[in-house]
Design a protein around this motif. Structure first.
Motif, mmCIF file in Angstrom:
data_model
loop_
_atom_site.group_PDB
_atom_site.id
_atom_site.type_symbol
_atom_site.label_atom_id
_atom_site.label_comp_id
_atom_site.label_asym_id
_atom_site.label_seq_id
_atom_site.Cartn_x
_atom_site.Cartn_y
_atom_site.Cartn_z
ATOM 1 N N THR A 1 6.279 12.297 8.863
ATOM 2 C CA THR A 1 6.040 10.844 8.825
ATOM 3 C C THR A 1 7.266 10.123 8.260
ATOM 4 O O THR A 1 7.736 9.129 8.831
ATOM 5 N N ILE A 2 7.778 10.650 7.160
ATOM 6 C CA ILE A 2 8.906 9.968 6.504
ATOM 7 C C ILE A 2 10.140 9.990 7.403
ATOM 8 O O ILE A 2 10.816 8.979 7.589
ATOM 9 N N GLU A 3 10.391 11.169 8.005
ATOM 10 C CA GLU A 3 11.578 11.265 8.891
ATOM 11 C C GLU A 3 11.410 10.332 10.091
ATOM 12 O O GLU A 3 12.377 9.753 10.581
ATOM 13 N N GLY A 4 10.163 10.216 10.571
ATOM 14 C CA GLY A 4 9.895 9.308 11.703
ATOM 15 C C GLY A 4 10.291 7.883 11.333
ATOM 16 O O GLY A 4 10.949 7.185 12.119
ATOM 17 N N ARG A 5 9.915 7.464 10.142
ATOM 18 C CA ARG A 5 10.273 6.111 9.705
ATOM 19 C C ARG A 5 11.784 5.974 9.557
ATOM 20 O O ARG A 5 12.373 4.977 9.970
ATOM 21 N N GLY B 1 10.326 6.134 3.235
ATOM 22 C CA GLY B 1 11.079 6.188 4.490
ATOM 23 C C GLY B 1 12.141 5.114 4.486
ATOM 24 O O GLY B 1 12.478 4.549 5.524
ATOM 25 N N CYS B 2 12.661 4.835 3.305
ATOM 26 C CA CYS B 2 13.613 3.741 3.134
ATOM 27 C C CYS B 2 14.954 4.323 2.694
ATOM 28 O O CYS B 2 14.989 5.330 1.988
ATOM 29 N N TYR B 3 16.047 3.722 3.111
ATOM 30 C CA TYR B 3 17.349 4.161 2.610
ATOM 31 C C TYR B 3 17.434 3.877 1.107
ATOM 32 O O TYR B 3 16.766 2.972 0.616
ATOM 33 N N VAL B 4 18.267 4.669 0.395
ATOM 34 C CA VAL B 4 18.342 4.494 -1.055
ATOM 35 C C VAL B 4 19.771 4.154 -1.498
ATOM 36 O O VAL B 4 20.737 4.565 -0.843
ATOM 37 N N PRO B 5 19.912 3.405 -2.599
ATOM 38 C CA PRO B 5 21.251 3.030 -3.071
ATOM 39 C C PRO B 5 21.966 4.218 -3.725
ATOM 40 O O PRO B 5 21.776 4.492 -4.907
ATOM 41 N N ALA B 6 22.729 4.936 -2.949
ATOM 42 C CA ALA B 6 23.479 6.112 -3.437
ATOM 43 C C ALA B 6 24.490 6.472 -2.353
ATOM 44 O O ALA B 6 24.492 5.881 -1.273
ATOM 45 N N THR B 7 25.347 7.453 -2.665
ATOM 46 C CA THR B 7 26.299 7.864 -1.622
ATOM 47 C C THR B 7 25.825 9.142 -0.922
ATOM 48 O O THR B 7 26.281 9.481 0.159
ATOM 49 N N LEU C 1 9.368 -1.549 8.916
ATOM 50 C CA LEU C 1 10.569 -0.802 9.306
ATOM 51 C C LEU C 1 11.780 -1.734 9.408
ATOM 52 O O LEU C 1 12.875 -1.409 8.939
ATOM 53 N N ALA C 2 11.538 -2.906 10.010
ATOM 54 C CA ALA C 2 12.644 -3.861 10.156
ATOM 55 C C ALA C 2 13.092 -4.349 8.779
ATOM 56 O O ALA C 2 14.281 -4.586 8.563
ATOM 57 N N CYS C 3 12.144 -4.470 7.878
ATOM 58 C CA CYS C 3 12.512 -4.919 6.524
ATOM 59 C C CYS C 3 13.300 -3.830 5.788
ATOM 60 O O CYS C 3 14.255 -4.124 5.067
ATOM 61 N N PHE C 4 12.965 -2.568 6.012
ATOM 62 C CA PHE C 4 13.751 -1.465 5.424
ATOM 63 C C PHE C 4 15.182 -1.491 5.982
ATOM 64 O O PHE C 4 16.147 -1.307 5.255
ATOM 65 N N ALA C 5 15.259 -1.705 7.302
ATOM 66 C CA ALA C 5 16.592 -1.725 7.927
ATOM 67 C C ALA C 5 17.402 -2.893 7.371
ATOM 68 O O ALA C 5 18.590 -2.757 7.076
ATOM 69 N N GLU C 6 16.744 -4.036 7.219
ATOM 70 C CA GLU C 6 17.424 -5.219 6.677
ATOM 71 C C GLU C 6 17.930 -4.928 5.256
ATOM 72 O O GLU C 6 19.066 -5.245 4.914
ATOM 73 N N SER C 7 17.059 -4.286 4.434
ATOM 74 C CA SER C 7 17.472 -3.967 3.051
ATOM 75 C C SER C 7 18.673 -3.032 3.055
ATOM 76 O O SER C 7 19.590 -3.185 2.251
ATOM 77 N N GLY D 1 0.830 -1.209 0.000
ATOM 78 C CA GLY D 1 0.000 0.000 0.000
ATOM 79 C C GLY D 1 0.860 1.252 0.000
ATOM 80 O O GLY D 1 0.590 2.215 -0.729
ATOM 81 N N ASN D 2 1.926 1.231 0.796
ATOM 82 C CA ASN D 2 2.802 2.403 0.881
ATOM 83 C C ASN D 2 3.545 2.649 -0.429
ATOM 84 O O ASN D 2 3.787 3.788 -0.805
ATOM 85 N N ILE D 3 3.918 1.576 -1.118
ATOM 86 C CA ILE D 3 4.633 1.748 -2.390
ATOM 87 C C ILE D 3 3.715 2.395 -3.426
ATOM 88 O O ILE D 3 4.127 3.286 -4.159
ATOM 89 N N LEU D 4 2.465 1.970 -3.445
ATOM 90 C CA LEU D 4 1.546 2.524 -4.442
ATOM 91 C C LEU D 4 1.054 3.911 -4.052
ATOM 92 O O LEU D 4 0.557 4.659 -4.883
ATOM 93 N N GLN D 5 1.180 4.252 -2.785
ATOM 94 C CA GLN D 5 0.714 5.566 -2.327
ATOM 95 C C GLN D 5 1.672 6.063 -1.234
ATOM 96 O O GLN D 5 1.334 6.061 -0.062
ATOM 97 N N PRO D 6 2.876 6.490 -1.638
ATOM 98 C CA PRO D 6 3.851 6.892 -0.619
ATOM 99 C C PRO D 6 3.439 8.190 0.076
ATOM 100 O O PRO D 6 2.736 9.021 -0.507
ATOM 101 N N SER D 7 3.907 8.319 1.283
ATOM 102 C CA SER D 7 3.586 9.539 2.049
ATOM 103 C C SER D 7 4.376 10.723 1.478
ATOM 104 O O SER D 7 5.466 10.546 0.952
ATOM 105 N N ASN D 8 3.813 11.923 1.577
ATOM 106 C CA ASN D 8 4.648 13.095 1.267
ATOM 107 C C ASN D 8 4.689 14.054 2.446
ATOM 108 O O ASN D 8 4.922 15.242 2.278
ATOM 109 N N ILE D 9 4.475 13.477 3.636
ATOM 110 C CA ILE D 9 4.576 14.307 4.842
ATOM 111 C C ILE D 9 5.954 14.066 5.464
ATOM 112 O O ILE D 9 6.281 12.936 5.863
#
Ligand SMILES: Nc1ncnc2c1ncn2[C@@H]1O[C@H](COP(=O)(O)OP(=O)(O)OP(=O)(O)O)[C@@H](O)[C@H]1O
Length: 821
Positions: free
Chosen positions: A256-260, A598-604, A516-522, A245-253
């Motif tokens: 919220t994102i910083e909290g995650r 609210g996920c880390y991204v592959p970049a420097t 959240l744990a899955c984002f951290a794992e990724s 659900g979040n992927i199809l409708q990501p937050s733009n607040i």
């Protein structure tokens, strides 16, 4: 126009061929085929209520058949109903309900025909019409009051839906359909019903979701190699659902994102804690807590038959196990510092859960009938599922039963041994008992006449006895126990469900933690960075999130991405075929979604903007299967983009105007691009039209980029050359020409055809150059003439014209200068 039959309420409204229906009717809408994924199993019943006349206000109520979750909303939609379709993509429907209407002749006709067409085409189903009286605002309000779990969500749902006439109509029709047509009667205050607002989320149209392969791989029809597929490391079904659900409708607040992100960072900083939490989540297994709660609610009423009681006990024991499972996770979270983890921990330690656990523990034995090791002893397990000393009458019935059993055991077993030398054992089966012997005891031997229903099996020989069958007292005592137990279990379930809101809160908390744990794992297994948010997009050495996993980090070429309001909002990207333009566009889109989850991204290093919409025209949505021409589809999507784009939107456009004559394509591409530049949306625009770079190049905000290609040219008569694609995005115009011919050579096109193509291309280039010259001189003559005419006009007008001409000349000069340089 499509031909409809109007068969009356509750029947299909369409009897037309889906393919081609649009070709003969109104202009084709953008491709809106839904991006559902296999896991969803299209399990939602959806009711749509549209405002009459030309309005596009749509009330939507969706209901999950597996969890009972019901979501209602009302949207002011676009002419092609993209917002409604997006909502349906989030909740893939198996049934869509629409109101029927009557025409002047008094015949039933489906209202909102265009909406119905869009939905039917997108989701490949036929809408079901329901009589108008089912669509009732007041009844919708009462349904929420009657069916929603009483908690803060119910209050806010009622408040939010108060003024939403169409949403309330939709929910009333939905429950009427479920109750009357499907026979699904939900108990009072048992369902999770919420009002969903699209505010605070980034709008992603269904085409974009499909083309970016956010949740479904269009080739394999699975989630493999999609953003959802690579990110989904969730253990619980609730977590996977939330992530999708979040992927199809990501937050733009931002809050919220910083909290995650804070939560992900905290989990990342303590790998041991992350591992323990994920182990805890894994131990919860694939049990869907939401489904379990719904099953429990449905079993709140009904008979106290053995089967029903058994089902209730099984649900109660699973709930107890779940609550115990969450306790171990909570312990790991006690050190949580960031806001979101603290909130999750609080929701998981809800006192209601402890109360539920206490009640079940007090009443039921934990190693009851769900324990598979004891399944062969089912009858005994059923009889002893409720703890001793919990109910006096039950204890008395059990004592009677036990006495009878002992009696039988003694009488029959002793008699069998003494009279026939057969050493039997007593075996409970279903609600009765039977006798059993080892195979070697009966081998080659006839059993005495009192043995009936003999079954000789490999491991044993089982039979009944006349004596056993006539033991009515035993059965009576057994029935008494089962009835009393059934009653006790039913009351226990009802009292557990008094705390249903605690269970739903726990389910939500588990889902959030799992994501959240899955984002951290990724993030823990790769070079990822925490995204920041501001006014510009500035990403250093970013990798395509899916290529990064499928190709491997070493082969995925990283690229910088930059866009800023004012001087660099429009990126005009050029490059040869196969140089990586489309991949780059998709990378921009996927990274944006990933960051806004609210996920880390592959970049420097990564700085993003918060967007209100991610819109796109990408090249593989030509909708051949819907009988749309490439051009019609392009234009419809462009219209949608122009209708929705704001300065906060991010837009990806891949090779617009390919489907028509080159000059028209160029003109349309220019006009659409210019309109987007004026809106100051953030646009990434690839094109093969060289002239577009000239016409747009001097506009404020336009930055020219290209994909670097190394041309290993040894061009001789045999066209010997090779090209190395470096997939590197660089600033400035593309330099290699006729790269299409070069690629054709690589594709082993016959040499004579290639030579002919080269000749033709050269001649066309020369002609074009001549044409440009003559056009330029023609334009100069026109300008001079205009100047002479203006001499007579008033001074201000003349000044304006001169200023305009001066600007044009300057632009031309700059361009010539750049070309020479
Ligand atoms: N950054 C990258 N790293 C590694 N491989 C890449 C990268 N970008 C693109 N590729 C590979 O190059 C191939 C061609 O890319 P893409 O389709 O994006 O090119 P294109 O310029 O859009 O081509 P066309 O103009 O013909 O549509 C893809 O299959 C992809 O695997």
């Amino acid at each position: 126009m499509s031909s409809y039959t109007y068969p009356g309420s509750g029947r299909s409204v369409r009897s037309r061929s889906r393919r081609g229906s649009r070709a003969s009717g109104r202009p084709a809408g953008p491709s809106t085929r839904a991006s559902t994924c296999v896991e969803d199993m299209n399990e939602y019943v959806v009711a749509l209520s549209q405002s009459r006349g030309n309005g596009t206000e749509v009330g939507i109520a969706v209901h999950s058949l597996s969890t009972g979750h019901t979501v209602l909303t009302q949207v002011a939609d676009t002419p092609f109903f993209q917002k409604t379709l997006q909502h349906l993509t989030l909740h893939p429907p198996c049934t869509v309900l629409v109101p029927e209407n009557r025409n002047q002749a008094g015949e039933n006709i489906p209202s909102g025909t265009q909406l119905i067409e869009e939905v039917e085409d997108s989701f490949e189903l036929e809408c079901v019409t329901l009589p108008r009286e089912y669509w009732n605002r007041e009844k919708g309000h009462d349904d929420i009051l009657r069916l929603a779990v009483r908690n803060e969500v119910q209050t806010s749902t009622l408040m939010a839906a108060e003024e939403k006439y169409y949403a309330l109509c939709a929910i009333s029709a939905l429950f009427k359909f479920l109750e009357v047509r499907q026979g699904l009667k939900y108990p009072k205050e048992a369902l999770k019903i919420r009002y969903a607002s699209s505010e605070g989320t980034m709008f992603i149209d269904t085409d974009t979701a499909k083309n970016l392969e956010l949740v479904k791989n269009t080739l394999t029809n699975t989630t493999k190699d999609t953003l959802y597929g690579i990110l989904n490391k969730c253990f619980t079904p609730m977590g996977s659902r939330l992530l999708r659900g979040n992927i199809l409708q990501p937050s733009n607040i931002q809050h919220t994102i910083e909290g995650r992100l804070d939560a992900v960072q905290e989990l990342l900083s303590s790998p041991e804690k992350l591992k323990s939490i994920r182990d805890g989540l894994k131990a919860l297994g694939s049990t869907d807590l939401d489904t379990l709660i719904l099953q429990a609610s449905r079993k709140r009423q009904g008979s106290v038959s053995v089967v029903e009681t058994e089902a209730r006990i099984s649900i109660l024991l699973q709930l107890q196990k779940y609550i115990q499972g969450t306790k171990s996770i909570q312990e790991e979270m006690t050190l949580g510092k960031c806001r979101m983890l603290v909130e999750i921990q609080k929701e998981m330690s809800d006192p209601m859960l402890l109360e539920i656990e206490r009640k079940i523990q007090e009443c039921l034995t934990t190693d009851g009938i769900t324990n598979s090791a004891k399944r062969r002893n089912l009858t005994t397990a059923r009889l002893y599922a409720v703890k001793a000393e919990f109910n006096h009458l039950l204890d008395v019935a059990r004592t009677t039963f036990k006495e009878n059993l002992d009696d039988i055991e003694h009488t029959i077993l002793t008699s069998m041994t003494e009279r026939h030398s057969l050493h039997c054992t007593l075996e409970p089966v279903e609600n009765k008992f039977r006798l059993a012997l080892k195979p070697q005891d009966v081998e080659g031997r006839a059993l005495p006449g009192e043995c009936i229903n003999v079954q000789r099996k490999k491991t044993k020989c089982v039979f009944s006895s006349v004596l056993l069958q006539h033991n009515a007292r035993l059965e009576e005592a057994q029935q008494e126990i089962l009835l009393l137990s059934g009653d006790i279990v039913m009351k226990l379930l009802a009292s557990v469900l008094d705390h249903i809101s605690g269970l739903y809160r726990c389910s939500d908390a588990i889902a959030k933690l799992d994501v959240l744990a899955c984002f951290a794992e990724s993030a823990s297994d790769g070079d990822c960075v925490r995204p920041m948010f501001g006014e510009t997009i500035a990403i250093k050495l970013s990798r395509h999130p899916i290529l990064d996993k499928t190709l491997g980090r070493d082969d995925c070429v990283p690229n910088d991405i930059y866009a800023a309001q004012g001087h660099a909002s429009f990126q005009l990207i050029q490059g040869p075929n196969m140089s990586g333009k489309s991949t780059f566009l998709r990378q921009v889109g996927l990274l944006t979604v990933q960051a806004m989850l609210g996920c880390y991204v592959p970049a420097t290093y990564a700085n993003f903007r918060l967007h209100d919409a991610l819109l796109s025209r990408l090249s593989n949505d030509d909708s051949l299967d819907r009988n749309l021409s490439t051009f019609a589809s392009e234009m419809a999507t462009s219209a949608m983009i122009l209708g929705l784009a704001t300065p906060n939107s991010i837009i990806l456009i891949d090779e617009l105007g390919r489907g028509t004559a080159p000059l028209e394509g160029l003109g349309l591409s220019h006009a659409i691009a210019e309109s987007l530049i004026n809106r100051q949306s953030f646009v990434f625009f690839t094109t093969h039209f060289h002239d577009l770079a000239t016409t747009l190049g001097s506009m404020r905000g336009v930055v020219r980029m290209h994909l670097r290609v190394q041309d290993n040219r040894v061009e001789d008569d045999n066209n010997a050359f090779s090209t190395t694609f470096q997939y590197k995005v660089e600033e400035g115009p593309a330099v290699i020409e006729h790269y299409g011919l070069k690629l054709a050579k690589l594709a082993s096109l016959p040499a004579d055809v290639l030579n002919r193509a080269k000749e033709a291309a050269m001649s066309l280039s020369e002609l074009e150059a001549k044409g440009r010259d003559s056009t330029a001189s023609h334009a100069m003559i026109k300008r001079r003439k205009l100047l002479l005419e203006r001499r007579e006009a008033d001074n201000e007008e003349l000044a304006q014209t001169l200023r305009h001409l001066q600007r044009e000349s300057l632009d031309e000069f700059t361009k010539t200068f750049q070309a020479v340089a």
